[in-house]
Design a protein around this motif. Sequence first.
Motif, PDB file in Angstrom:
ATOM      1  N   THR A  12       0.843  -1.189   0.000  1.00 15.34           N
ATOM      2  CA  THR A  12       0.000   0.000   0.000  1.00 15.34           C
ATOM      3  C   THR A  12       0.880   1.241   0.000  1.00 15.34           C
ATOM      4  O   THR A  12       1.985   1.223   0.529  1.00 15.34           O
ATOM      5  N   GLN A  13       0.353   2.325  -0.604  1.00 12.29           N
ATOM      6  CA  GLN A  13       1.061   3.593  -0.675  1.00 12.29           C
ATOM      7  C   GLN A  13       0.089   4.692  -0.275  1.00 12.29           C
ATOM      8  O   GLN A  13      -1.045   4.702  -0.727  1.00 12.29           O
ATOM      9  N   ARG A  14       0.567   5.600   0.586  1.00 11.89           N
ATOM     10  CA  ARG A  14      -0.288   6.737   0.938  1.00 11.89           C
ATOM     11  C   ARG A  14       0.573   7.967   1.172  1.00 11.89           C
ATOM     12  O   ARG A  14       1.731   7.862   1.559  1.00 11.89           O
ATOM     13  N   GLN A  15      -0.025   9.102   0.901  1.00 16.46           N
ATOM     14  CA  GLN A  15       0.677  10.372   1.044  1.00 16.46           C
ATOM     15  C   GLN A  15       0.896  10.670   2.514  1.00 16.46           C
ATOM     16  O   GLN A  15       0.003  10.493   3.337  1.00 16.46           O
ATOM     17  N   ASP A  16       2.098  11.098   2.887  1.00 16.99           N
ATOM     18  CA  ASP A  16       2.456  11.444   4.252  1.00 16.99           C
ATOM     19  C   ASP A  16       3.259  12.735   4.188  1.00 16.99           C
ATOM     20  O   ASP A  16       4.487  12.724   4.192  1.00 16.99           O
ATOM     21  N   GLY A  17       2.545  13.855   4.070  1.00 20.15           N
ATOM     22  CA  GLY A  17       3.200  15.152   3.877  1.00 20.15           C
ATOM     23  C   GLY A  17       3.790  15.204   2.478  1.00 20.15           C
ATOM     24  O   GLY A  17       3.098  14.968   1.493  1.00 20.15           O
ATOM     25  N   GLU A  18       5.087  15.502   2.380  1.00 16.67           N
ATOM     26  CA  GLU A  18       5.750  15.557   1.070  1.00 16.67           C
ATOM     27  C   GLU A  18       6.226  14.183   0.626  1.00 16.67           C
ATOM     28  O   GLU A  18       6.730  14.031  -0.483  1.00 16.67           O
ATOM     29  N   TRP A  19       6.097  13.170   1.469  1.00 11.64           N
ATOM     30  CA  TRP A  19       6.582  11.828   1.187  1.00 11.64           C
ATOM     31  C   TRP A  19       5.428  10.884   0.857  1.00 11.64           C
ATOM     32  O   TRP A  19       4.288  11.145   1.190  1.00 11.64           O
ATOM     33  N   VAL A  20       5.756   9.770   0.251  1.00  9.07           N
ATOM     34  CA  VAL A  20       4.799   8.687   0.040  1.00  9.07           C
ATOM     35  C   VAL A  20       5.248   7.543   0.939  1.00  9.07           C
ATOM     36  O   VAL A  20       6.378   7.059   0.829  1.00  9.07           O
ATOM     37  N   ARG A  21       4.378   7.144   1.862  1.00  8.07           N
ATOM     38  CA  ARG A  21       4.698   6.065   2.802  1.00  8.07           C
ATOM     39  C   ARG A  21       4.257   4.736   2.195  1.00  8.07           C
ATOM     40  O   ARG A  21       3.098   4.568   1.826  1.00  8.07           O
ATOM     41  N   HIS A  22       5.175   3.796   2.116  1.00  6.60           N
ATOM     42  CA  HIS A  22       4.916   2.479   1.544  1.00  6.60           C
ATOM     43  C   HIS A  22       4.889   1.459   2.676  1.00  6.60           C
ATOM     44  O   HIS A  22       5.755   1.472   3.555  1.00  6.60           O
ATOM     45  N   THR A  23       3.899   0.571   2.654  1.00  5.20           N
ATOM     46  CA  THR A  23       3.802  -0.493   3.640  1.00  5.20           C
ATOM     47  C   THR A  23       3.708  -1.818   2.901  1.00  5.20           C
ATOM     48  O   THR A  23       2.844  -1.994   2.041  1.00  5.20           O
ATOM     49  N   LEU A  24       4.609  -2.731   3.227  1.00  2.00           N
ATOM     50  CA  LEU A  24       4.633  -4.059   2.615  1.00  2.00           C
ATOM     51  C   LEU A  24       4.294  -5.103   3.662  1.00  2.00           C
ATOM     52  O   LEU A  24       4.741  -5.016   4.801  1.00  2.00           O
ATOM     53  N   MET A  25       3.510  -6.081   3.259  1.00  3.54           N
ATOM     54  CA  MET A  25       3.304  -7.281   4.069  1.00  3.54           C
ATOM     55  C   MET A  25       3.898  -8.433   3.271  1.00  3.54           C
ATOM     56  O   MET A  25       3.621  -8.566   2.076  1.00  3.54           O
ATOM     57  N   LEU A  26       4.726  -9.236   3.924  1.00  6.53           N
ATOM     58  CA  LEU A  26       5.385 -10.348   3.262  1.00  6.53           C
ATOM     59  C   LEU A  26       4.696 -11.655   3.626  1.00  6.53           C
ATOM     60  O   LEU A  26       4.131 -11.786   4.714  1.00  6.53           O
ATOM     61  N   VAL A  57       7.977  -0.959   6.397  1.00  7.53           N
ATOM     62  CA  VAL A  57       7.648   0.391   5.936  1.00  7.53           C
ATOM     63  C   VAL A  57       8.884   1.114   5.417  1.00  7.53           C
ATOM     64  O   VAL A  57      10.001   0.883   5.873  1.00  7.53           O
ATOM     65  N   PHE A  58       8.649   1.969   4.421  1.00  6.55           N
ATOM     66  CA  PHE A  58       9.693   2.872   3.932  1.00  6.55           C
ATOM     67  C   PHE A  58       9.016   4.050   3.266  1.00  6.55           C
ATOM     68  O   PHE A  58       7.832   4.006   2.949  1.00  6.55           O
ATOM     69  N   LYS A  59       9.763   5.146   3.107  1.00 11.25           N
ATOM     70  CA  LYS A  59       9.227   6.360   2.476  1.00 11.25           C
ATOM     71  C   LYS A  59      10.038   6.684   1.237  1.00 11.25           C
ATOM     72  O   LYS A  59      11.241   6.453   1.194  1.00 11.25           O
ATOM     73  N   ARG A  60       9.332   7.227   0.242  1.00 11.65           N
ATOM     74  CA  ARG A  60       9.957   7.732  -0.982  1.00 11.65           C
ATOM     75  C   ARG A  60       9.292   9.056  -1.326  1.00 11.65           C
ATOM     76  O   ARG A  60       8.202   9.344  -0.863  1.00 11.65           O
ATOM     77  N   THR A  61       9.948   9.819  -2.176  1.00 13.19           N
ATOM     78  CA  THR A  61       9.368  11.108  -2.553  1.00 13.19           C
ATOM     79  C   THR A  61       8.273  10.955  -3.597  1.00 13.19           C
ATOM     80  O   THR A  61       7.436  11.836  -3.747  1.00 13.19           O
ATOM     81  N   LYS A  62       8.261   9.830  -4.315  1.00 14.79           N
ATOM     82  CA  LYS A  62       7.275   9.592  -5.371  1.00 14.79           C
ATOM     83  C   LYS A  62       6.621   8.231  -5.194  1.00 14.79           C
ATOM     84  O   LYS A  62       7.191   7.339  -4.567  1.00 14.79           O
ATOM     85  N   PRO A  63       5.428   8.048  -5.771  1.00 13.96           N
ATOM     86  CA  PRO A  63       4.817   6.710  -5.748  1.00 13.96           C
ATOM     87  C   PRO A  63       5.717   5.707  -6.481  1.00 13.96           C
ATOM     88  O   PRO A  63       6.528   6.083  -7.331  1.00 13.96           O
ATOM     89  N   TYR A  64       5.568   4.456  -6.147  1.00 18.42           N
ATOM     90  CA  TYR A  64       6.388   3.386  -6.708  1.00 18.42           C
ATOM     91  C   TYR A  64       5.468   2.387  -7.378  1.00 18.42           C
ATOM     92  O   TYR A  64       4.298   2.271  -7.011  1.00 18.42           O
ATOM     93  N   GLN A  65       5.982   1.648  -8.333  1.00 23.09           N
ATOM     94  CA  GLN A  65       5.163   0.626  -8.972  1.00 23.09           C
ATOM     95  C   GLN A  65       4.746  -0.400  -7.921  1.00 23.09           C
ATOM     96  O   GLN A  65       5.446  -0.612  -6.941  1.00 23.09           O
ATOM     97  N   SER A  66       3.602  -1.046  -8.125  1.00 24.76           N
ATOM     98  CA  SER A  66       3.116  -2.018  -7.154  1.00 24.76           C
ATOM     99  C   SER A  66       4.062  -3.208  -7.069  1.00 24.76           C
ATOM    100  O   SER A  66       4.490  -3.755  -8.079  1.00 24.76           O
ATOM    101  N   LEU A  67       4.367  -3.607  -5.857  1.00 26.28           N
ATOM    102  CA  LEU A  67       5.251  -4.751  -5.627  1.00 26.28           C
ATOM    103  C   LEU A  67       4.468  -5.999  -5.237  1.00 26.28           C
ATOM    104  O   LEU A  67       5.060  -7.018  -4.925  1.00 26.28           O
ATOM    105  N   LYS A  68       3.139  -5.922  -5.261  1.00 26.68           N
ATOM    106  CA  LYS A  68       2.315  -7.074  -4.866  1.00 26.68           C
ATOM    107  C   LYS A  68       2.640  -8.274  -5.751  1.00 26.68           C
ATOM    108  O   LYS A  68       2.626  -8.190  -6.973  1.00 26.68           O
ATOM    109  N   GLY A  69       2.966  -9.396  -5.113  1.00 22.19           N
ATOM    110  CA  GLY A  69       3.302 -10.618  -5.824  1.00 22.19           C
ATOM    111  C   GLY A  69       4.750 -10.716  -6.262  1.00 22.19           C
ATOM    112  O   GLY A  69       5.196 -11.774  -6.686  1.00 22.19           O
TER     113      GLY A  69
END
Length: 89
Positions: free
Chosen positions: A25-39, A47-59
């Motif tokens: 999942t990706q959601r806006q967190d101020g100027e960052w995009v917060r990414h949450t992965l479940m393995l 969790v990790f943050k990036r400045t831009k959205p990332y392609q989906s890593l599901k699967g």
Amino acid sequence: MSVDKLLAKHQSLTHTENVRVASHTQRQDGEWVRHTLMLEGVDVPFVFKRTKPYQSLKGARVNLTYYPVTETVAGMEFEQMKVVRIKRA
């Protein structure tokens, strides 16, 4: 910096290879995009943050370098893993 150098320098880091992402999942967190992965087979979010959205890593299979952290929400503590480095396997 290589993974071996990171692990040698920081004792709390863990490196896991070739794990499958169950959800991303990706959601806006101020100027960052917060990414949450479940393995698959792991009950703790990564969790990790990036400045831009990332392609989906599901699967996808990924290699992760991370360390454990505790986040307090509404007075309750939740364990999660803070991702330092992520790459597709």
